[in-house]
Design an enzyme around this catalytic site. Structure first.
Site, PDB file in Angstrom:
ATOM      1  N   PRO A  70     130.520 119.282   5.466  1.00 12.12           N
ATOM      2  CA  PRO A  70     130.422 120.992   4.876  1.00 12.12           C
ATOM      3  C   PRO A  70     129.202 121.143   6.274  1.00 12.12           C
ATOM      4  O   PRO A  70     127.882 120.579   5.693  1.00 12.12           O
ATOM      5  CB  PRO A  70     129.983 120.324   3.843  1.00 12.12           C
ATOM      6  CG  PRO A  70     130.611 119.067   2.865  1.00 12.12           C
ATOM      7  CD  PRO A  70     131.060 118.574   4.536  1.00 12.12           C
ATOM      8  N   GLY A 118     122.478 124.429   8.166  1.00 18.84           N
ATOM      9  CA  GLY A 118     122.176 123.827   8.792  1.00 18.84           C
ATOM     10  C   GLY A 118     120.269 123.387   8.872  1.00 18.84           C
ATOM     11  O   GLY A 118     119.963 122.885   9.939  1.00 18.84           O
ATOM     12  N   THR A 148     122.049 119.601  -2.245  1.00 13.19           N
ATOM     13  CA  THR A 148     121.001 119.193  -2.344  1.00 13.19           C
ATOM     14  C   THR A 148     119.642 118.573  -3.423  1.00 13.19           C
ATOM     15  O   THR A 148     119.289 118.427  -2.217  1.00 13.19           O
ATOM     16  CB  THR A 148     120.097 119.308  -0.597  1.00 13.19           C
ATOM     17  OG1 THR A 148     119.753 120.494  -0.987  1.00 13.19           O
ATOM     18  CG2 THR A 148     121.419 119.326   0.734  1.00 13.19           C
ATOM     19  N   TYR A 169     103.865 115.986  -0.735  1.00 13.34           N
ATOM     20  CA  TYR A 169     104.756 116.783   0.310  1.00 13.34           C
ATOM     21  C   TYR A 169     103.291 116.704   0.824  1.00 13.34           C
ATOM     22  O   TYR A 169     102.314 116.703   1.146  1.00 13.34           O
ATOM     23  CB  TYR A 169     104.533 117.934   0.072  1.00 13.34           C
ATOM     24  CG  TYR A 169     105.639 118.811   1.128  1.00 13.34           C
ATOM     25  CD1 TYR A 169     106.848 118.699   0.568  1.00 13.34           C
ATOM     26  CD2 TYR A 169     105.208 118.917   2.179  1.00 13.34           C
ATOM     27  CE1 TYR A 169     107.704 119.186   2.323  1.00 13.34           C
ATOM     28  CE2 TYR A 169     105.663 119.776   3.760  1.00 13.34           C
ATOM     29  CZ  TYR A 169     107.615 120.034   3.548  1.00 13.34           C
ATOM     30  OH  TYR A 169     107.945 119.996   4.417  1.00 13.34           O
TER      31      TYR A 169
END
Lengths: 525, 525
Positions: free
Chosen positions: B125, B129, B207, B446
């Site tokens: 799927p 992208g 996600t 992060y």
């Protein structure tokens, strides 16, 4: 808790005169309570457990912690729905688990499950026993015998992290005991469902409980950081961070699994410092729709009270009858309550924002007294139900949730279904409703139903309940916002998750409980 | 997006002089960019799809919507991690899906999956992208051929409920297009991850994406009300209420399922009115620990800014180098940013509470400018990475999350692992870090890593990444807070969910995708 009613003996009181007069008038009952049976006189079905099986279980937890005694079996005979209580009062032999096992810790739970899978014994995990949906009914399914797995010995506060605001609690801790242990660290959980006084940490997690302060502290599932779960296939330790993108959140499979997928033995929860200040405010709205729109404005703005609730006209009227007994003043229309907790500055800022929104939406401020009265009596409604059952009145609750836009239609549909069913069966019915849990996108609806007990009050209620459940499903509500599924809501699970969702649940069940011993007959269609 | 870099051509710009001088000095590179290949010149591995298979797929979606053209295959060759981009720049034939299928709607997705299961074709799927974890790599697993299932045609705003604050969006809508459609109703989603400009609604859900305004509007999974999912075994429609106790929350199984359990085709999300006001504030803290404690005080108080972030000393220093180019002033120590959105009264009240807490915790107010500069440049970092890659510099990010109390240890462990690995391989390394997502119980970390590209920069990075992943697992962080698992984080999934958790995922996979066609090689160990 006592075997045939809610709570502890000291909580039981005769029905206040005002209520007794009211219901006697409306429903034509005498108001005289019937006598209940002494627990020692209640016959139970015979235990099917063999001496060899008892010995096997004793080898795991110790002989002192396996009981087939009459009293232990009776006190694990099921939950506290109105049908449960009516069955207990109905006479004749009672259903009960064949034995009760009291493991000491996670490893013993794991060993008991493994042994029961080998022995072919069904297992009903048992916390506080407060289920009102048949969640702890001693149902053996395809097995001859069923043991109740009582988690009361898992009662420690194992870890406190005051910096992160988390605490790891044993599944068997009751609400008050958990708060007491946390208070020793200046902390609080803030989870106060009506079952608070008796229900357990593991039960809150296993049923997706939601407390009266959910607007401020969230639902119980929101508070869960980590879960430790014993299954017949081994242990799961789930949750490594406050939030994660590492795939599906498996905690959300076991939260709400109601003992069918594993036994939650330990829960790490978000906690908060005991609040410096608590502010109480009550409001009156001319009608439910106006009040609901006002609550919506508050929750969508992010003003975030700790408690935010609204009673409809019927419930506000009954509150009036009840609060009359404790010196309250009449409230017209619909009563709303807000509380705010935190630092003084935080409480002031939030209250200012919320009050401006409530006033702009048509609310009239009533001061703090009705809010304080609500808080004082907030765990007592189940006792009132017992007093009503004793005089031949049927009393039960059910609840749902939906989006704000669908709320009026759902409320009307459920009210009509309940009223039509009960009046059709031959009794007037009083159907009250409140919003007690709010979200930016919608809210819960909690219904209390009062009617006269007819010849077969269990069947009478089950008919009304079926009508209400069908109305909820047809009107796109959820079959339960915080009472869970158990046996009673299982017929509506396909409407919730569909046929493929059901297959997913069964696949998970087969992976963790291949023998199918865990809580047969509950949750999974 | 272009095939070998982030974004669109107009977003690409030469490296700012200041940065080029800095990295040339630190890493000893010339600063001259290498030329990249024209996409038409790139050889691809041959498509293995037969004409008969193409005809079968064309029968479902129409011949115009099945493509084995070079350009379509190239543009679906995978995601945008640094190893992905280095592989594209490495020369030689590129891996790519055998074809790309563009279904029109849910029913066509369902039919494509069913047909692919019969034909034995793997399905990847494909939304925007933008995966940086190998989530859309054209991996066929045990199948000879793999098709990319591009969802761009599922691009409608199907329903808006302004009362409940919800909207139902097609999975193929990009972030900007979703905001544009919602803005037509005066609404906003408020989900702004760095991938915002290109990533899709379905990808955000699949996600567990988290946007820069997560402090105010929550993670994407928090916003999900309903999911519609196509699987090879049929359709799932999940979510009937803002909250429910009707068993496990199956939405949480499919959020974060990364295309391995089904294809999310439609998402109903919580939205909010376009805010009346936005306030910007920047703060300086003497060091990261002081700043982190200040952020913790804010989020634990419930003061709820919309954006709440803190850069460490190294990242603040680089921001200084960058913001020099846009006229900013130097910021010493650690830069923190807050924004507040809502009504003027709401914004003022929240900012007053948060500012008092930040100042009390040692913060110095810097005014609004650094916060506005951060917002202006917030989607541009991936373009900067491309410019660095072009001059022989390695640049990549990774992220994790943990409890507040464990944050210092985790940050130190990951920084040391990255630094030791890269310096051990022969290059100095600059490791920067920020907190961009905060929760009452913890926060994300992060990391951005900059080093010199050595002879085999892909292997070089994979070694550093492996060291960092192992350090995260050992220090009890989660392997990913918002980048997801894909291929790249799969080795650490057993540390996240254990062996039994893995079996649970596999059981779910077998129930919904018995042939195993969905996104082979991703997520599930």
């Amino acid at each position: 808790m006592v075997w045939d009613a809610w709570g502890i003996p000291s909580g039981h009181a005769p029905l206040p005169d005002r209520i007794r007069t009211l219901v006697a008038q409306v429903f034509g009952v005498s108001g005289e309570p019937v006598a209940r049976r002494d627990e020692g006189d209640v016959p139970l079905r015979d235990s099917m457990l063999t001496a060899a099986q008892v010995a096997e279980l004793s080898a795991v937890v110790g002989a002192d912690h396996v009981s087939a005694r009459h009293r232990d079996r009776l006190l694990h005979a099921g939950g506290k729905s109105t049908p449960d209580l009516l069955r207990r009062r109905a006479g004749g032999p009672q259903d009960a688990p064949d034995a009760v096992v009291f493991p000491a810790d996670h490893d013993e739970v794991l060993a008991v499950l493994s042994r029961c899978a080998e022995l072919g014994l069904a297992v009903v995990p048992f916390g506080g026993g407060t289920s009102v949906v048949g969640g702890v009914a001693p149902e053996g399914g395809r097995f001859d015998s069923v043991v109740a797995l009582d988690l009361r010995r898992l009662d420690t506060l194992r870890e406190v992290d005051p910096v992160s605001g988390t605490a790891t609690l044993g599944a068997g801790l009751t609400g008050p005991r958990a708060e007491e242990l946390l208070a020793g660290h200046g902390l609080s959980l803030g989870h106060f469902p009506q079952s608070f006084e008796f229900a357990s940490i593991g039960g809150f997690a296993a049923t997706r409980s939601s407390g009266q302060a959910s607007a401020g502290y969230g639902r119980f599932d929101d508070m869960i950081q980590r879960l430790r779960i014993a299954t017949p296939s081994g242990t799961l330790d789930l949750g490594r961070a406050p939030a994660s993108a590492a795939g599906p959140d498996l905690r959300e499979l076991f939260a709400g699994s109601e003992g069918t997928l594993g036994v939650i033995t330990e829960v790490t929860l978000r906690v908060h410092p005991v609040p410096e200040t608590v502010a109480y405010h009550a409001w009156s709205f001319p009608d439910f729709a106006t009040g609901a729109a006002a609550l919506r404005a508050v929750v969508q703005s992010g003003a975030a009270p700790t408690v935010l609730r609204l009673s409809d006209e019927a419930e506000t009227g009954l509150n009036l009858a009840r609060s009359g007994d404790v010196g309250g003043s009449p409230v017209a229309g619909c009563l709303a309550i807000t509380t705010f907790e935190g630092s003084a500055a935080h409480v002031d800022a939030r209250n200012a924002e919320a009050s401006a929104l409530l006033a702009a939406a048509g609310g009239a401020a009533l001061g703090d007294r009705p809010a304080r009265e609500w808080e004082r009596g907030r765990f007592s409604a189940p006792y009132l139900r017992d007093a009503l059952l004793d005089i031949g009145i049927l009393c039960e609750t059910l609840e749902t949730a939906t989006s704000w836009s669908n709320l009026p239609e759902l409320k009307a549909a459920v009210t009509a279904a309940l009223t039509d069913s009960l009046t059709g069966q031959g009794t007037p019915a009083l159907v009250m409703c409140h919003i007690s849990h709010t979200y930016p996108t919608g809210a819960s609806l909690y219904f209390t139903v009062v009617a006269k007990q007819l010849d077969d009050p269990i069947d009478q209620w089950l008919r009304a309940k079926r009508a209400a459940g069908d109305a909820i499903a047809a009107a796109a509500g959820t079959i339960t916002h915080h009472h869970a599924v158990g046996e009673d809501h299982r017929p509506w699970m396909p409407a919730e998750i569909g046929e493929l969702g059901t297959r997913v649940l069964r696949a998970v069940k087969d992976a963790v409980d291949p023998a199918g011993i865990l809580n047969p007959g509950k949750l999974i269609p």
